[in-house]
Motif scaffolding. Structure first.
Motif, PDB file in Angstrom:
ATOM      1  N   ILE A 555      36.727  41.423  40.881  1.00 59.90           N
ATOM      2  CA  ILE A 555      36.633  42.625  41.712  1.00 59.90           C
ATOM      3  C   ILE A 555      38.029  43.234  41.829  1.00 59.90           C
ATOM      4  CG2 ILE A 555      36.116  43.519  44.017  1.00 59.90           C
ATOM      5  CD1 ILE A 555      34.057  41.217  44.265  1.00 59.90           C
ATOM      6  N   ARG A 556      38.159  44.482  41.413  1.00 58.33           N
ATOM      7  CA  ARG A 556      39.433  45.204  41.486  1.00 58.33           C
ATOM      8  C   ARG A 556      39.240  46.395  42.420  1.00 58.33           C
ATOM      9  NH1 ARG A 556      44.075  46.308  38.251  1.00 58.33           N
ATOM     10  NH2 ARG A 556      43.501  44.632  36.835  1.00 58.33           N
ATOM     11  N   ASP A 557      40.074  46.452  43.475  1.00 59.56           N
ATOM     12  CA  ASP A 557      39.906  47.530  44.451  1.00 59.56           C
ATOM     13  C   ASP A 557      41.143  47.583  45.341  1.00 59.56           C
ATOM     14  OD1 ASP A 557      38.569  49.584  45.978  1.00 59.56           O
ATOM     15  OD2 ASP A 557      36.660  48.654  45.404  1.00 59.56           O
ATOM     16  N   GLU A 558      41.116  48.508  46.311  1.00 63.15           N
ATOM     17  CA  GLU A 558      42.212  48.607  47.266  1.00 63.15           C
ATOM     18  C   GLU A 558      42.252  47.359  48.146  1.00 63.15           C
ATOM     19  OE1 GLU A 558      44.609  51.122  47.465  1.00 63.15           O
ATOM     20  OE2 GLU A 558      43.657  51.484  45.505  1.00 63.15           O
ATOM     21  N   ALA A 559      43.457  47.029  48.640  1.00 62.54           N
ATOM     22  CA  ALA A 559      43.665  45.763  49.342  1.00 62.54           C
ATOM     23  C   ALA A 559      42.717  45.583  50.520  1.00 62.54           C
ATOM     24  CB  ALA A 559      45.119  45.669  49.806  1.00 62.54           C
ATOM     25  N   ASP A 560      42.577  46.603  51.380  1.00 64.48           N
ATOM     26  CA  ASP A 560      41.730  46.443  52.559  1.00 64.48           C
ATOM     27  C   ASP A 560      40.275  46.211  52.168  1.00 64.48           C
ATOM     28  OD1 ASP A 560      41.620  49.060  51.575  1.00 64.48           O
ATOM     29  OD2 ASP A 560      41.056  49.907  53.513  1.00 64.48           O
ATOM     30  N   VAL A 561      39.849  46.836  51.075  1.00 67.25           N
ATOM     31  CA  VAL A 561      38.474  46.658  50.594  1.00 67.25           C
ATOM     32  C   VAL A 561      38.281  45.242  50.059  1.00 67.25           C
ATOM     33  CG1 VAL A 561      36.763  47.448  48.923  1.00 67.25           C
ATOM     34  CG2 VAL A 561      38.242  49.105  50.056  1.00 67.25           C
ATOM     35  N   VAL A 562      39.226  44.780  49.273  1.00 70.42           N
ATOM     36  CA  VAL A 562      39.114  43.446  48.680  1.00 70.42           C
ATOM     37  C   VAL A 562      39.129  42.374  49.767  1.00 70.42           C
ATOM     38  CG1 VAL A 562      40.212  41.779  47.134  1.00 70.42           C
ATOM     39  CG2 VAL A 562      40.144  44.191  46.498  1.00 70.42           C
ATOM     40  N   ILE A 563      39.939  42.564  50.804  1.00 74.76           N
ATOM     41  CA  ILE A 563      39.987  41.592  51.906  1.00 74.76           C
ATOM     42  C   ILE A 563      38.634  41.526  52.611  1.00 74.76           C
ATOM     43  CG2 ILE A 563      40.994  41.148  54.186  1.00 74.76           C
ATOM     44  CD1 ILE A 563      43.613  42.389  52.993  1.00 74.76           C
ATOM     45  N   LYS A 564      38.020  42.681  52.836  1.00 76.58           N
ATOM     46  CA  LYS A 564      36.701  42.723  53.459  1.00 76.58           C
ATOM     47  C   LYS A 564      35.665  42.004  52.591  1.00 76.58           C
ATOM     48  CE  LYS A 564      33.031  45.926  54.864  1.00 76.58           C
ATOM     49  NZ  LYS A 564      32.588  47.345  54.913  1.00 76.58           N
ATOM     50  N   VAL A 565      35.695  42.287  51.287  1.00 81.94           N
ATOM     51  CA  VAL A 565      34.754  41.656  50.361  1.00 81.94           C
ATOM     52  C   VAL A 565      34.975  40.150  50.322  1.00 81.94           C
ATOM     53  CG1 VAL A 565      34.179  41.431  47.919  1.00 81.94           C
ATOM     54  CG2 VAL A 565      34.391  43.701  48.940  1.00 81.94           C
ATOM     55  N   LYS A 566      36.226  39.732  50.286  1.00 77.93           N
ATOM     56  CA  LYS A 566      36.551  38.300  50.243  1.00 77.93           C
ATOM     57  C   LYS A 566      35.952  37.568  51.436  1.00 77.93           C
ATOM     58  CE  LYS A 566      40.514  35.161  49.729  1.00 77.93           C
ATOM     59  NZ  LYS A 566      40.312  34.308  50.910  1.00 77.93           N
TER      60      LYS A 566
END
Length: 610
Positions: A555-566
């Motif tokens: 998953i490649r995305d903006e940091a805040d989005v990736v943190i939420k997904v994680k």
């Protein structure tokens, strides 16, 4: 020369890079060692991979991306397993829901997705005994019985050599109703008329594909086939195809347009696919014409072709099959297709290279009024013909000259060089190719089994220009390039021009496939794209449904989005590692690598729905 501050930054980047490469390298090597082949075959491969590195000290390293954003330690929401009855759940092709729709023109076999309140908020389990598929090309011929434990096809198609049950595996002999001497012999017969052997035919659409043996054996010719069949009484056709490592989706020619762009395929094929080609004013042949490139080929084998010799063997009235073929011939003529040859029960037509060849014909079809032929998602089929792109020379191929594969893979597609895709130039296309070479090289430093043969079925959820798929292109794997219906630019036609395949889809809905059908899923910017459209949880649950146990996600995305997904996937039985962009921690874009754990039905399954 670097300043003191820059030196510190370089050291930070260097440290992060070392942690990323060493830590995640080991992460994916261990994944290789853990594969469940079920029968010992995959275990030997995993063992060889594991021998290539010593991970003994690496798990003591404590690394994390330097995103500078608070990542709360609050516990993630736990997603429970679905009830075991949902093992093969396909949300938009659910059998019970399908039976509530009209049977006319196959409407009930089309996509019918559940309303929001009926969506499952649980993890679809794998069947007991689920095994990692055999590596390609063995997977073409053998599928573990536990992965799709349905024997009905072995009975219904016993005399047609489709599939055989042998102990703990299914065997696919490469036969079929129209392939009495095997798929290779059938394909070679087609190649005597169609340029299959020289790279000119690269993308094929197989309608009503059965278990997709045509597509499976066309791989030998470096031909990529998009196969589809409905979820019908022939249980698990598409599931078997994907278990074999062959591209396929659940689909039907019914009342809506196929989810592919115009001028996509070099060849379309139907072998006893039971589609009433002469019905409804020829609407189905017109839809094939839409997705067929100018100069492309249409193959129809089986009834009613060669009806004079075979109608008795088919057990059908002579007058009925004669009329059926006559209607097909009339529609083909109306479409200005040239009949190339009829060989026994095989007939081959060719779509004209441009409209100039058809100006003199007496009867002309109604031209479609829509100015955008690729606006197809849930759009009704029409009894009209999609106009050819304009040409200025009598012998010019509408839409651009064909290039052989693999030359076409990185050559600038005609849709770009002609300026027909807004804001995409030859220069931006070339930049995109270079960018994805860089991204994929970074992926491989972390997950170095990407091109090892471990991943066969790969999905790119937001494919852009198809450069991710182009960079990893290999006989070992194939990529389903998905064009989100809400994407800013529709570039799926470009992807097909490159000799790759793909499909339109809205990720707020379920994908048209069975569970556990992809080995690796790549999601670039997909959660930012759908941020205000639907819930990230729903998209992640769908990703989990279609991902194999021990399959991987990038998953490649903006940091805040990736943190939420994680955090969300922390409750979904995924193991994750979040890392910085390959250019360093100051880049806002981050990458999450994940592996779905192995678990099967009956293991701590206490809740059926969340």
């Amino acid at each position: 020369m670097a300043t003191k501050g820059n030196t510190g930054e370089l050291k930070t980047r260097s440290s992060v890079s070392i942690f990323i490469v060493i830590g995640l390298c080991c992460f994916f090597y261990v994944l290789g060692a853990w594969q469940r082949s079920g029968f010992g075959k995959g275990d030997r491969i995993a063992s060889e991979i594991t021998k290539q590195t010593d991970c003994g000290v690496l798990f003591n390293l404590n690394y994390e991306t330097h995103h500078g954003i608070d990542d709360s330690d609050s516990p993630a929401k736990e997603f429970n397993p679905c009830d075991d009855k949902y093992i093969d759940y396909t949300p938009c092709q659910d059998q019970a829901r399908a039976m509530t729709f009209p049977r006319e023109n196959m409407m009930y076999r089309e996509r019918h997705c559940p309303p929001e309140e009926e969506k499952l908020q649980c993890l679809v389990p794998a069947p007991k005994g689920y095994a990692t598929p055999f590596p390609w090309p063995k997977s073409r011929d053998y599928v573990p019985f536990a992965n799709a434990p349905y024997k009905s096809l072995t009975v219904e198609k016993a005399v047609q050599n489709w599939i055989q049950y042998e102990g703990n595996v299914f065997r696919f002999p490469g036969g079929g109703t129209q392939f009495p001497e095997g798929a290779d012999a059938y394909i070679n017969q087609l190649a005597s008329v169609i340029p299959i052997d020289n790279g000119m035919v690269r993308t094929v659409l197989d309608t009503g594909c059965g278990v997709a043996s045509l597509g499976a054996y066309l791989f030998k010719k470096n031909v990529l086939t998009m196969s589809f069949a409905p979820r019908d009484s022939h249980e698990a056709q598409v599931q078997f195809a994907l278990e074999r490592g062959v591209p396929a989706v659940i689909g039907v020619l019914g009342t809506v347009k196929m989810p592919y762009p115009s001028r996509a395929f070099d060849m379309a094929h139907c072998s006893r696919c039971l589609i009433p080609w002469g019905a409804n004013d020829g609407i189905y042949m017109m839809e094939v014409d839409r997705v067929l490139r100018p100069g492309g080929y249409w193959v129809l084998s089986g009834p009613p072709i060669n009806w004079r010799n075979d109608y008795k063997r088919w057990g059908r009235p002579k007058e009925e099959v004669e009329e059926e073929q006559q209607k097909i011939e009339e529609i083909a003529e109306l479409l200005c297709w040239e009949k190339m040859q009829e060989m026994g029960e095989i007939a081959v037509w060719r779509k004209r290279a441009n409209y100039d060849s058809c100006r003199q014909q007496d009867t002309k079809p109604t031209a479609c009024e829509s100015k955008y032929a690729d606006d197809v998602w849930y759009k009704k089929m029409e009894a009209c013909v999609t106009p050819y792109p304009e040409t200025s020379e009598p012998n010019e191929v509408a839409g651009g000259e064909w290039k052989p594969f693999p030359e076409r893979l990185n050559a600038a597609p005609s849709r770009i060089s002609s300026g027909s895709v807004p804001e995409v130039s030859v220069e931006t296309y070339q930049d995109d190719v270079r960018l994805w070479k860089k991204h994929v090289n970074a992926y491989k430093r972390i997950n170095n089994i990407i091109d090892s043969g471990r991943y066969r079925n790969i999905m790119d959820m937001n494919a852009g220009l198809g450069s991710f798929a182009a960079v990893i292109e290999s006989p070992k794997l194939w990529v389903m390039n998905v064009m989100p219906t809400i994407a800013e630019k529709d570039t799926l036609g470009i992807i097909y021009e490159r000799g790759l395949i793909g499909i339109y889809h809205d990720w707020c809905e379920g994908f048209s496939t069975y569970p556990r059908t992809y080995d690796l899923i790549h999601a670039n910017g997909i959660f930012s794209l759908y941020k205000n459209k639907c819930d990230a949880e729903d998209i992640l649950l769908e990703m989990d449904r279609i991902l194999r146990p021990e399959g991987s996600v990038i998953i490649r995305d903006e940091a805040d989005v990736v943190i939420k997904v994680k955090k969300i996937v922390g409750g979904m039985r995924w193991n994750t590692r979040m890392v910085d962009h390959e250019d360093g921690p100051l880049i806002s874009e981050k990458i999450l690598f994940a592996v779905k754990r192995y678990w099967v039905a009956g293991e701590n399954n206490t809740t059926s729905m969340g």
